[in-house]
Design a protein around this motif. Sequence first.
Motif, mmCIF file in Angstrom:
data_model
loop_
_atom_site.group_PDB
_atom_site.id
_atom_site.type_symbol
_atom_site.label_atom_id
_atom_site.label_comp_id
_atom_site.label_asym_id
_atom_site.label_seq_id
_atom_site.Cartn_x
_atom_site.Cartn_y
_atom_site.Cartn_z
ATOM 1 N N GLY A 1 0.153 -0.668 -0.367
ATOM 2 C CA GLY A 1 0.098 0.221 0.206
ATOM 3 C C GLY A 1 1.067 1.044 0.060
ATOM 4 O O GLY A 1 0.591 2.580 -1.333
ATOM 5 N N LYS A 2 1.822 0.793 0.541
ATOM 6 C CA LYS A 2 2.962 2.613 1.169
ATOM 7 C C LYS A 2 3.124 2.777 -0.051
ATOM 8 O O LYS A 2 3.713 3.969 -1.028
ATOM 9 C CB LYS A 2 3.730 2.256 1.913
ATOM 10 N N SER B 1 1.025 0.520 -4.239
ATOM 11 C CA SER B 1 -0.787 0.566 -4.570
ATOM 12 C C SER B 1 -0.480 2.619 -4.825
ATOM 13 O O SER B 1 -1.452 2.582 -6.099
ATOM 14 C CB SER B 1 -1.329 0.739 -4.393
ATOM 15 N N SER B 2 0.046 3.127 -3.956
ATOM 16 C CA SER B 2 -0.015 4.445 -4.243
ATOM 17 C C SER B 2 0.905 4.964 -5.803
ATOM 18 O O SER B 2 0.268 5.844 -6.751
ATOM 19 C CB SER B 2 0.717 5.084 -3.598
ATOM 20 N N ALA C 1 0.106 2.817 -8.674
ATOM 21 C CA ALA C 1 0.029 2.453 -9.727
ATOM 22 C C ALA C 1 -1.369 3.986 -9.936
ATOM 23 O O ALA C 1 -1.690 3.927 -11.377
ATOM 24 C CB ALA C 1 -1.463 1.528 -9.017
ATOM 25 N N LEU C 2 -1.613 4.287 -8.927
ATOM 26 C CA LEU C 2 -2.425 6.541 -9.080
ATOM 27 C C LEU C 2 -1.655 6.776 -9.466
ATOM 28 O O LEU C 2 -1.412 7.500 -10.684
ATOM 29 C CB LEU C 2 -3.352 6.344 -7.495
ATOM 30 N N LEU D 1 1.162 9.131 9.267
ATOM 31 C CA LEU D 1 1.701 10.123 8.521
ATOM 32 C C LEU D 1 2.901 9.666 7.593
ATOM 33 O O LEU D 1 2.625 9.777 6.041
ATOM 34 C CB LEU D 1 2.415 11.255 9.370
ATOM 35 N N PHE E 1 2.655 6.749 6.222
ATOM 36 C CA PHE E 1 1.884 5.935 5.927
ATOM 37 C C PHE E 1 1.350 6.711 4.044
ATOM 38 O O PHE E 1 1.282 7.008 2.571
ATOM 39 C CB PHE E 1 0.451 4.967 5.211
ATOM 40 N N LEU E 2 0.982 8.048 4.379
ATOM 41 C CA LEU E 2 0.277 9.238 4.171
ATOM 42 C C LEU E 2 1.411 9.392 2.716
ATOM 43 O O LEU E 2 1.217 10.523 1.956
ATOM 44 C CB LEU E 2 -0.457 9.998 4.614
ATOM 45 N N MET F 1 2.983 8.852 -0.721
ATOM 46 C CA MET F 1 1.867 9.278 -1.882
ATOM 47 C C MET F 1 3.497 10.050 -2.712
ATOM 48 O O MET F 1 2.761 10.057 -3.689
ATOM 49 C CB MET F 1 1.602 9.952 -1.474
#
Lengths: 503, 79
Positions: A74-75, A78-79, A81-82, A241, A243-244, A247
């Motif tokens: 996720g970190k 998947s970020s 991918a967007l 934070l 994880f955010l 991005m």
Amino acid sequence: MTQVVIICIYLAMLIGLGVVSRKFFRGGSADFFVASRSIGPFVLFMSVFGTTMTAFAMVGSTGESYRVGVATFGKIASSSALVHSAVFFLIGLRLWSLGKRNGYMTQIELFRDRFESKGIGYLLFPILVGLIIPYLLVGLLGAGSFIGGVTRGAFPDVFASTGGAIPPWLTSLVICGVVLSYIFMGGVRSAAWANTFQTIVFMIMGVLAFTLISSKLGGFAAASEMANEAKAVRSGNITELQFLSYMFIPLSVGMFPHLFQNFLTSKNSKNFKFMLIAHPISIMVTWIPCILIGYWATGALMPGTDTPIVPGAASSNAVLGIMVGKLSTPIIGGLVGAGVLAAIMSSLDSQFVSVGTMFTRDIVAHGFGKDRFSDGQMVWLARGFITAIVIITFLFTLAEPRSVFTLGVWCFSGYASLFPIVFATIYWKRVTKAGAYAAIIATAICWFMLFKASGYGANGSYLFGGMMPVAAMFAACAITLVVVSLVTKAPSDETLQKFFPTK
Amino acid sequence: MSKKTLVFGYLVLLAILHQDFWLKDNASLVFGFLPATLAYHMGFVCAAAIGWLMVIKFAWPKGLEGEPDSDSASEGGAE
């Protein structure tokens, strides 16, 4: 021994591909550097995807999943991918258009025009090349660790000091030699073809390794049952934070010099459409097997025993190699080894061509004049500079190794924090030369200070203000760029007309 | 509201939904082997690919096609 034979056959095939691509080489620098802007949608996608997926994606992701759990996907994946597709759409497409219209081959040519400054190239060149070195290191360290893991015990007499494994320096030397040879034969076209071939290889081999390892562990469910439950969640492994702020890191693809060059090889803008959709799906296909292998490694035992497959003291870089080496047959180990090397070399080749292109176009041609050297001489100068950078990087691999994942994050953070400059170049008329200079200098200082504070990457968990350091660097760049641009003289009408033509 | 606005709104929503804080302590396994947060982010990737498909269909920029061919343009930037 079998693994080594399979890997050698694979490397020989790559050199063969270089020989074939040489027949298509048209001889000039435009063909060496941007394949005469003739690449179609499938090869463009495979080339860009193969370039962005390096040891970071296979060796690094497995090791990071083993270290901090499945939140690794996720970190960063998947970020991506967007965000990667967003950058291809918002930045890549526009850069391709500007490059085709104005004949650019490097980012620096674009920035020199946009900011009406010759000097900006001399400021950016060492930063862009300097950040590529850790990126190259990621590949070489990853290759060395993986091959060391799968060949452990294979050559006890020859390599006694490494427990019979092929030493990392030898792996690095061989893959540098192979990549240099096919790059020198066909330039960026050779890299694009090799990337396409290698991307197919590493995606298939990743899935193959995943299937076999899960089977040896008793199936998907049994493998996950054995894994450390604490690594299945984000709590305790990564903060909200952190994880955010991860991005920001995928924004790096907007400033990678080698991706800029990949974009320019496209024949037309429609080729980007396939890439936008295929890139996210391919990220998932590549990363998920590695993430699960790393997760399973946290609790996996050798079948029928109580012995952990991955020793507690093992380096995170070695986890994939150990899992493949201990849970598959030598033939499969060799095939997966070829797949991992494919992922690594498919990034190295584009990076090699890119540093050569920047050196000849941005330093030599710009400093000595375009007519000082013939087209053929320019290609040879590029080859010489590439060789020098490869030697420097190789020497770095002999020093104390860092985690592949951590080193990759620092490299990507540097490029990502320069993202506001390329975004403003395309979308903000008011951005100025002084703003760009100030932003580059502020970012470089901020990057160095934070990298130093992390022990030059030794502290893999280093945060600044509870966030990934990239957030502070990005903010430093963006704020400096905006503030300085607003208080300095706007660009000329001629430049604005060139970049924002009125229809 | 235009289709283009809806598509970009969908992508912004995805960016927000990336922060799956509601799963941060969920250790359950989907299909018996996929940790919940991992399964969620696999779904997220598929949703992102669908978003980019919609961008291509409804929000692809016009005017980029038919740019002057680089062969007739000068090579290089400022000298």
